[in-house]
Design an enzyme around this catalytic site. Structure first.
Site, short mmCIF file in Angstrom:
data_model
loop_
_atom_site.label_atom_id
_atom_site.label_comp_id
_atom_site.label_asym_id
_atom_site.label_seq_id
_atom_site.Cartn_x
_atom_site.Cartn_y
_atom_site.Cartn_z
N LYS A 182 -21.24 -46.81 -11.62
CA LYS A 182 -22.38 -47.74 -11.66
C LYS A 182 -21.82 -49.14 -11.91
O LYS A 182 -21.19 -49.40 -12.94
CB LYS A 182 -23.37 -47.34 -12.75
CG LYS A 182 -24.58 -48.28 -12.84
CD LYS A 182 -25.47 -47.90 -13.99
CE LYS A 182 -26.32 -46.68 -13.68
NZ LYS A 182 -27.43 -46.97 -12.78
N ASP B 128 -36.66 -44.80 -20.40
CA ASP B 128 -36.97 -44.89 -18.97
C ASP B 128 -36.93 -43.51 -18.33
O ASP B 128 -36.29 -43.29 -17.30
CB ASP B 128 -35.99 -45.83 -18.27
CG ASP B 128 -36.50 -46.28 -16.89
OD1 ASP B 128 -37.72 -46.17 -16.65
OD2 ASP B 128 -35.69 -46.70 -16.07
#
Length: 659
Positions: A46, A140
């Site tokens: 990422k 999230d």
């Protein structure tokens, strides 16, 4: 961005990760498939968006969350391997899970039976329970952050902690990161989050799995957020009547508007989910809605999991993207009559329980009177009063010196200045455990009250216990050591009577010893049993020969066919295979046993001519000796030394007396 123009593709990041292809692109970062050249394994890399990577505050929180997430070890959590920065590229190396997301399952198969839904949601809850026990809130939770492995169907939760990251300093702090469709009311109202926030999101996931639609669908993220605060989770049975009533009840309690009405954390929710799974009947667990009861799943576009900043309503958004949503702070105006527009903020109304804020709203005139008086006083006090209450000591403090203090002392020092400590633990060879190594701000820095101050607290020297290696292969031992941040050292071979060849006998240092990272651990590997000498047992009686061979660590096999031997007595060993030599222990030695010499029957030869008698006896393997009587003129056998019919060995001497 086309692959050919992406500067990260084909690059070796940090001298270790060769970027191979793009997997996903979001508002905060892009995820690539990469290969770890050091460990020769695929990883998910990422990479933070370039403009965010230039924001020190953003990067600092990113690093903090990566450290915390890396300490989460659970089969249902995507492992974080590494984090770093290389020439402006801020990255996170994670476990690569090849498969699909929970969003794909919902889009392709929902509504699911209660059994299938629980089989998917329980692993998610187990992962969150581990995070909550470590003091980390996901913030999230959504279908896009639940991965299902193609191999074995393992369920794994990803993106731990990333939703907590702060945005650029030029964006108002009256915003929060979140995914509109799964935001808890308290996130929308105040921006706060605790384990009950994740419990709320899990309730929405379970609702979506059993109904096939979002609890709060909609294209406008601000309107969706408004519904979280002012509405309540719908009754699943109104949409799909086959949903078991106890499951619906749990969804409503876990998705309650007030956090206090929900299970306290994921561990409490997990306990209730497991109890539910064990108490529902098979028919309740496996019931599926009739075709007419199926709801239409809400369409999700290809960018549903992107992270982006939302300032005002926009068209074409289904509410499942991770976004920044305006947050209501205490004292913001409420909009009880409908969802606000633009940058308006929200105040909570009833939701899933009796309203609790009506009295405060009715007292608005009193608050207005106090505010008016305060304005008069401010005007009278001039600019100094305004500065004192907005930018001066009333809302700011100086960062105290905390490095070198114990954690308890540092917390007390920050509390005294109305600053909020955020503790991160790190190893130190020099600083004792529980003493502050570093702080996010220098002493004397002017900080607003309530600012999070990251404290790096020593947890002592970084040490890792040597894992049990006995019985493993060398490759298995190497993997086990790398798993605990140690390395395989010298390998020596040694004979072993008990450990199979190729397996580890022992390690040095031994199991359980605490070592610094990447310390090499030497291992001793079995080369199998030591070789043994085969004794010579030829000519020995069978029992004695067998005993000698077995004492030497050999197996004995006896040839069923015995043989004649003129030299070896009956019952003794004529031959052995293998003969005297050095062989591996437990080798089979085959013995051939003697029947003794072969016997022949002596015929009657008296009265016959000597030449004829001699020929017959010689053909039988006997030795003939002639003795003449009176000159043996007639050459006739008068006597024989061995009686006719007697059995004798070959080469026996027979004396013939001839006249």
């Amino acid at each position: 961005m086309p692959a050919s123009t992406d500067p990260v593709l084909d690059r070796v990041v940090d001298g270790r990760y060769r970027v191979e292809s793009e997997l996903a692109r979001g508002g905060m970062a892009t995820v690539y498939r990469a290969r770890d050249l050091r460990l020769d394994r695929p990883v998910a890399l990422k990479v933070m968006r370039e403009d965010l990577a230039r924001d020190d505050a953003f990067v600092r929180r990113f690093v903090h969350e990566a450290r915390v997430a890396a300490r989460l070890q659970h089969p249902h959590i995507v492992s974080v391997y590494d984090q770093g920065e290389d020439d402006g590229v801020v990255f996170l190396a994670m476990e690569l899970v090849e498969g699909h997301t929970l969003r794909d399952v919902i889009a392709g198969r929902a509504p699911l039976s209660a059994r299938e839904a629980l089989q998917l949601i329980i692993p998610v809850t187990e992962a969150l329970a581990t995070a909550h026990s470590a003091g980390l809130v996901h913030r999230d939770v959504k279908p896009e952050n639940v991965l299902i492995s193609r191999r074995g169907g393992a369920v794994k939760v990803t993106d731990f902690g990333l939703a907590r990251l702060d945005g650029n300093p030029n964006v108002t702090t009256e915003m929060l990161w979140g995914t509109a469709a799964y935001l808890a009311p308290e996130q929308v109202e105040t921006g706060s989050a605790d384990p009950r926030t994740d419990v709320y999101a899990v309730a929405l996931l379970l609702f979506e799995l059993v109904t096939g639609r979002k609890a709060f669908p909609g294209e406008d993220p601000l309107r969706v957020a408004y519904e979280h605060v002012h509405g309540g989770v719908p009754h699943a049975r109104d949409l799909v009547p086959t949903v078991p009533a106890p499951l619906e009840d749990l969804v409503l309690r876990a998705g309650a508007t007030e956090p206090d009405d929900r299970p306290v954390d994921a561990a409490a929710l997990l306990s209730e989910l497991r109890h539910l799974e064990s108490t529902l009947t098979p028919s309740e667990l496996d019931a599926l809605p009739a075709a007419a009861d199926h709801t239409v799943p809400v369409h999700v576009d290809g960018g549903a999991d992107r992270t982006q900043v939302v300032h005002r309503p926009s068209r074409g958004d289904d509410g499942s993207r991770t976004r920044r949503i305006p947050v209501t702070r205490p004292g913001s105006p409420a909009h009880a009559d409908g969802p606000p527009a633009g940058d308006a903020r929200y105040a909570r109304t009833s939701g899933n329980r009796v309203p609790v804020r009506r009295e405060r709203e009715r007292s608005g005139s009193g608050a207005a009177w106090v505010l008016g008086l305060l304005l008069v006083l401010l005007a009278a006090g001039g600019g100094y009063g305004f500065w004192y209450l907005t930018q001066g000591p009333a809302v700011h403090s100086l960062m105290p010196t905390v490095v070198g203090l114990t954690e308890e002392q540092a917390r007390a020092a920050l509390d005294a200045e109305e600053l909020d400590p955020v503790v991160v633990r790190d190893y130190s060879e020099d600083v004792p455990p529980d003493v502050v190594l570093d702080a996010a701000y220098e002493p004397g820095t002017r900080l607003r009250h309530g600012t999070d101050v990251e404290l790096v607290v020593s947890q002592g020297p970084e040490r890792y216990a040597v894992p049990p290696l006995e019985g493993l292969t060398v490759d298995e031992a190497r993997a086990a050591l790398e798993e605990v941040n140690l390395a395989l050292g010298a390998t020596t071979e040694e004979h072993s009577e008990s450990v199979p060849e190729g397996r580890i006998i022992s390690s040095s240092p031994g199991v359980g010893e605490q070592l610094p990272p990447r310390t090499e651990v030497a291992v001793t590997v079995s080369s199998g049993p030591a070789p043994v000498d085969v004794p010579d047992v030829r000519g020995r009686p069978q029992p004695e020969a067998v005993s000698l061979l077995e004492e030497a660590g050999l197996r004995v096999a006896i040839d069923p066919e015995q043989v004649f031997s003129d030299d070896v007595p009956a019952g003794a060993v004529v031959s052995q295979d293998p003969g005297p030599s050095t062989v591996a222990r437990d080798t089979e030695v085959r013995l051939t046993i003697s029947k003794g010499p072969e016997l022949v029957t002596v015929p009657e030869v008296v009265g016959r001519q000597f030449s004829s008698a001699e020929q017959e006896l010689t053909d039988l393997g006997l030795v003939v000796v002639r003795e003449d009587i009176a000159g043996g003129f007639f050459s006739t056998v008068r006597e024989q030394s061995v009686e006719p019919g007697t059995q004798v060995p070959r080469n026996t001497t027979v004396v013939l007396r001839v006249v």
